[in-house]
Design a protein around this motif. Structure first.
Motif, PDB file in Angstrom:
ATOM      1  N   ARG A 239      66.965  50.579  78.350  1.00 44.80           N
ATOM      2  CA  ARG A 239      67.261  49.074  79.515  1.00 44.80           C
ATOM      3  C   ARG A 239      65.701  49.017  80.008  1.00 44.80           C
ATOM      4  O   ARG A 239      66.168  47.296  80.351  1.00 44.80           O
ATOM      5  CB  ARG A 239      67.765  50.040  80.759  1.00 44.80           C
ATOM      6  CG  ARG A 239      69.700  50.099  80.302  1.00 44.80           C
ATOM      7  CD  ARG A 239      70.290  50.897  81.119  1.00 44.80           C
ATOM      8  NE  ARG A 239      71.713  51.178  80.939  1.00 44.80           N
ATOM      9  CZ  ARG A 239      72.611  49.804  80.600  1.00 44.80           C
ATOM     10  NH1 ARG A 239      73.152  49.023  81.815  1.00 44.80           N
ATOM     11  NH2 ARG A 239      73.407  50.525  79.932  1.00 44.80           N
ATOM     12  N   HIS A 240      65.136  48.976  80.082  1.00 44.48           N
ATOM     13  CA  HIS A 240      64.149  48.535  81.024  1.00 44.48           C
ATOM     14  C   HIS A 240      63.088  47.893  79.541  1.00 44.48           C
ATOM     15  O   HIS A 240      61.426  47.060  80.420  1.00 44.48           O
ATOM     16  CB  HIS A 240      63.038  50.023  81.919  1.00 44.48           C
ATOM     17  CG  HIS A 240      62.409  50.965  80.673  1.00 44.48           C
ATOM     18  ND1 HIS A 240      62.909  51.648  80.114  1.00 44.48           N
ATOM     19  CD2 HIS A 240      61.406  50.774  80.078  1.00 44.48           C
ATOM     20  CE1 HIS A 240      61.634  52.651  79.606  1.00 44.48           C
ATOM     21  NE2 HIS A 240      61.354  51.503  80.311  1.00 44.48           N
ATOM     22  N   VAL A 241      63.449  47.357  78.506  1.00 42.96           N
ATOM     23  CA  VAL A 241      62.341  47.285  77.571  1.00 42.96           C
ATOM     24  C   VAL A 241      62.655  45.576  78.039  1.00 42.96           C
ATOM     25  O   VAL A 241      63.158  45.036  78.106  1.00 42.96           O
ATOM     26  CB  VAL A 241      62.772  47.684  76.463  1.00 42.96           C
ATOM     27  CG1 VAL A 241      61.853  46.633  75.123  1.00 42.96           C
ATOM     28  CG2 VAL A 241      62.479  49.115  76.292  1.00 42.96           C
ATOM     29  N   TYR A 242      61.489  45.038  77.563  1.00 39.99           N
ATOM     30  CA  TYR A 242      60.720  43.833  77.263  1.00 39.99           C
ATOM     31  C   TYR A 242      60.998  42.945  75.955  1.00 39.99           C
ATOM     32  O   TYR A 242      60.223  43.896  75.267  1.00 39.99           O
ATOM     33  CB  TYR A 242      59.913  43.235  78.674  1.00 39.99           C
ATOM     34  CG  TYR A 242      60.627  43.854  79.853  1.00 39.99           C
ATOM     35  CD1 TYR A 242      60.850  42.039  80.185  1.00 39.99           C
ATOM     36  CD2 TYR A 242      59.986  44.675  80.390  1.00 39.99           C
ATOM     37  CE1 TYR A 242      60.763  42.141  82.003  1.00 39.99           C
ATOM     38  CE2 TYR A 242      60.129  44.485  81.927  1.00 39.99           C
ATOM     39  CZ  TYR A 242      60.611  43.959  82.404  1.00 39.99           C
ATOM     40  OH  TYR A 242      60.646  44.488  83.892  1.00 39.99           O
ATOM     41  N   ARG A 263      74.155  42.093  79.775  1.00 33.00           N
ATOM     42  CA  ARG A 263      75.380  43.212  80.189  1.00 33.00           C
ATOM     43  C   ARG A 263      73.741  43.645  81.195  1.00 33.00           C
ATOM     44  O   ARG A 263      74.365  45.364  80.992  1.00 33.00           O
ATOM     45  CB  ARG A 263      75.768  43.965  78.332  1.00 33.00           C
ATOM     46  CG  ARG A 263      77.401  43.215  78.354  1.00 33.00           C
ATOM     47  CD  ARG A 263      77.688  43.946  77.507  1.00 33.00           C
ATOM     48  NE  ARG A 263      76.746  44.518  76.042  1.00 33.00           N
ATOM     49  CZ  ARG A 263      76.552  45.697  76.036  1.00 33.00           C
ATOM     50  NH1 ARG A 263      76.324  47.006  76.502  1.00 33.00           N
ATOM     51  NH2 ARG A 263      75.361  46.114  74.515  1.00 33.00           N
ATOM     52  N   GLY A 264      72.593  43.888  80.813  1.00 33.02           N
ATOM     53  CA  GLY A 264      72.323  44.866  81.328  1.00 33.02           C
ATOM     54  C   GLY A 264      71.041  45.503  80.433  1.00 33.02           C
ATOM     55  O   GLY A 264      70.371  46.541  81.336  1.00 33.02           O
ATOM     56  N   ARG A 265      71.388  45.823  79.426  1.00 26.00           N
ATOM     57  CA  ARG A 265      70.973  46.024  78.738  1.00 26.00           C
ATOM     58  C   ARG A 265      69.383  46.467  77.929  1.00 26.00           C
ATOM     59  O   ARG A 265      69.199  47.438  77.272  1.00 26.00           O
ATOM     60  CB  ARG A 265      71.278  46.426  76.534  1.00 26.00           C
ATOM     61  CG  ARG A 265      72.855  46.954  77.430  1.00 26.00           C
ATOM     62  CD  ARG A 265      72.932  49.138  77.532  1.00 26.00           C
ATOM     63  NE  ARG A 265      72.411  49.383  75.705  1.00 26.00           N
ATOM     64  CZ  ARG A 265      71.224  49.533  76.055  1.00 26.00           C
ATOM     65  NH1 ARG A 265      70.397  50.102  77.299  1.00 26.00           N
ATOM     66  NH2 ARG A 265      70.163  50.168  74.866  1.00 26.00           N
ATOM     67  N   LEU A 285      69.359  29.817  78.538  1.00 23.09           N
ATOM     68  CA  LEU A 285      68.949  29.450  79.439  1.00 23.09           C
ATOM     69  C   LEU A 285      69.846  29.470  80.592  1.00 23.09           C
ATOM     70  O   LEU A 285      68.832  29.292  81.077  1.00 23.09           O
ATOM     71  CB  LEU A 285      69.521  27.683  79.396  1.00 23.09           C
ATOM     72  CG  LEU A 285      69.123  27.134  77.959  1.00 23.09           C
ATOM     73  CD1 LEU A 285      70.165  25.561  77.621  1.00 23.09           C
ATOM     74  CD2 LEU A 285      67.467  26.502  77.640  1.00 23.09           C
ATOM     75  N   ALA A 286      70.585  30.323  80.973  1.00 22.81           N
ATOM     76  CA  ALA A 286      71.179  30.281  81.739  1.00 22.81           C
ATOM     77  C   ALA A 286      70.460  31.617  83.260  1.00 22.81           C
ATOM     78  O   ALA A 286      70.911  31.966  83.757  1.00 22.81           O
ATOM     79  CB  ALA A 286      72.896  30.364  82.173  1.00 22.81           C
ATOM     80  N   LEU A 287      69.530  32.661  81.834  1.00 18.68           N
ATOM     81  CA  LEU A 287      69.212  33.824  82.287  1.00 18.68           C
ATOM     82  C   LEU A 287      68.098  33.684  83.706  1.00 18.68           C
ATOM     83  O   LEU A 287      66.637  33.298  82.513  1.00 18.68           O
ATOM     84  CB  LEU A 287      69.316  34.652  80.954  1.00 18.68           C
ATOM     85  CG  LEU A 287      70.522  35.146  80.213  1.00 18.68           C
ATOM     86  CD1 LEU A 287      70.420  35.703  79.205  1.00 18.68           C
ATOM     87  CD2 LEU A 287      71.425  36.406  81.334  1.00 18.68           C
ATOM     88  N   PRO A 288      67.443  34.177  84.425  1.00 14.10           N
ATOM     89  CA  PRO A 288      66.534  34.097  85.175  1.00 14.10           C
ATOM     90  C   PRO A 288      65.152  34.781  84.317  1.00 14.10           C
ATOM     91  O   PRO A 288      64.082  35.012  84.883  1.00 14.10           O
ATOM     92  CB  PRO A 288      66.647  34.311  85.882  1.00 14.10           C
ATOM     93  CG  PRO A 288      68.224  35.336  86.419  1.00 14.10           C
ATOM     94  CD  PRO A 288      69.148  34.650  85.687  1.00 14.10           C
ATOM     95  N   ASN A 289      65.918  35.823  83.558  1.00 13.45           N
ATOM     96  CA  ASN A 289      65.131  37.165  83.363  1.00 13.45           C
ATOM     97  C   ASN A 289      64.342  36.815  81.663  1.00 13.45           C
ATOM     98  O   ASN A 289      63.645  37.671  81.205  1.00 13.45           O
ATOM     99  CB  ASN A 289      65.394  38.454  83.097  1.00 13.45           C
ATOM    100  CG  ASN A 289      66.548  38.372  82.641  1.00 13.45           C
ATOM    101  OD1 ASN A 289      67.502  37.517  82.163  1.00 13.45           O
ATOM    102  ND2 ASN A 289      66.741  39.783  82.010  1.00 13.45           N
ATOM    103  N   VAL A 290      64.452  35.479  81.355  1.00  7.22           N
ATOM    104  CA  VAL A 290      63.866  35.097  79.954  1.00  7.22           C
ATOM    105  C   VAL A 290      63.040  33.546  80.312  1.00  7.22           C
ATOM    106  O   VAL A 290      63.380  32.878  80.515  1.00  7.22           O
ATOM    107  CB  VAL A 290      65.153  34.626  79.037  1.00  7.22           C
ATOM    108  CG1 VAL A 290      64.707  33.864  77.614  1.00  7.22           C
ATOM    109  CG2 VAL A 290      66.270  35.461  79.313  1.00  7.22           C
TER     110      VAL A 290
END
Length: 333
Positions: A239-242, A263-265, A285-290
């Motif tokens: 889950r913590h992988v980028y 889903r936070g996976r 586009l809506a995801l802040p962590n991308v």
């Protein structure tokens, strides 16, 4: 099959996109060159018309040259001098069947692309894009002990899929930032190279995916790599992988990636390429962590000029009756 006639000494060259001024100037001097009047991706009909009126076509990644277009091209077309290293947009088997040579521009973009990948490796865990947007929004209230907390990359494990020129260049940069290097490749690197990079080879991609903290993709897009990172493989990532992709869209299953991020996976992603460029899934586009960049991994003036020099050399050597130095064989370089 009859022997091919010698190449024209001053070939007619069709260029599909605008190139750096220095490159266009040299091509205009050396060849009978027709340039694109503006910098738009050619339609299929425009591409067919360009192929019908040249000895050499200089396409870019935006030009899909399939078997049907190649079959319709006149015998005059003898060389496709691709402006770029990747050739997955060209049907190489169809070109070979028509005795049309294909060349590319390998090597000159290695360092530029590796720089961009390293920038994304830093930007996503440290939330640089989110921080920049916060400052611009005018809503930042000043420093806080718990504000904009990200994650350090030192001491983490980086997985590299594809350990060619760019993968190795990324590994050198990443090692300097304290990352340990893991890689999956069709063939294991020599021990001396592994020792230099501090790299651990994983023959099984699925096994590697379960032990890393960051993942970056550096493999060509072809039939074997299409959706290589599919739903099942993305599920193997912790889950913590980028995940970083500045290689080609389509190697990562975008639907599965979006689902995992929503889903936070997965912790986040850095993307410079897309499955259906220039269209981008609005959910991403809506995801802040991308962190998203517009396919600019190799976009330096120095790199683009060097690509042009490769193209010019390939055309000149071919026109002199010799094998171009960057001829693509068997679909891959």
């Amino acid at each position: 099959m009859a022997a091919a006639s010698p190449p024209p000494r001053t070939p007619r060259v069709q260029v599909t996109r605008r190139l750096p001024a220095a490159t266009e100037g040299r091509m205009a001097t050396l060849f009978d060159t027709v340039f694109s009047p503006d910098d738009h991706a050619l339609s299929r009909d425009e591409l067919a018309a360009a192929m019908a009126d040249c000895d050499v076509l200089v396409p870019a990644v935006t030009d899909v040259i399939d078997a049907e277009l190649i079959a319709a091209a006149p015998d005059r077309l003898r060389l496709i001098a691709n402006y770029g290293a990747g050739v997955n947009h060209i049907d190489l088997k169809a070109a070979h069947a028509r005795r049309i040579l294909v060349t590319n521009t390998p090597g000159v973009l290695t360092e530029d692309t590796a720089d961009m990948v390293m920038a994304l490796i830093l930007a996503v865990p440290r939330r640089l894009a989110e921080g920049e947007k916060l400052v611009r929004s005018g809503e930042w209230k000043g420093w806080s002990p718990s504000g904009m907390l990200g994650h350090r990359i030192g001491g983490k494990a980086l997985g590299i899929v594809g350990m060619g020129r760019i993968g190795q260049a990324v590994a050198r940069r990443a090692r300097a930032f304290g990352l340990s290097i893991h890689y999956h490749n069709r063939h294991r690197l020599p021990e001396t190279v592994e020792a230099e990079l501090g790299a651990t080879w994983h023959a099984d991609l699925d096994e590697m995916l379960g032990v890393i903290d960051l993942l970056t993709i550096h493999t060509p897009r072809n039939a074997d790599s299409e959706n290589l990172l599919n739903e099942n493989r993305i599920a193997r990532l912790r889950r913590h992988v980028y995940l970083i992709n500045a290689s080609r869209g389509g190697i990562v299953d975008e639907e599965a990636l979006v689902d995992a991020l929503e889903r936070g996976r997965l912790a986040g992603a850095g993307l410079d390429v897309w499955a259906h460029e220039p269209a981008i899934d609005p959910r991403l586009l809506a995801l802040p962590n991308v962190v998203m960049t517009p396919h600019m991994g190799s976009a330096t003036l120095e790199g683009r000029v060097a690509m042009g020099e490769k193209v010019i050399t390939n055309i000149r050597v071919w026109a002199d009756g010799h094998r171009p130095p960057d001829q693509v064989l068997d679909g891959l370089r």
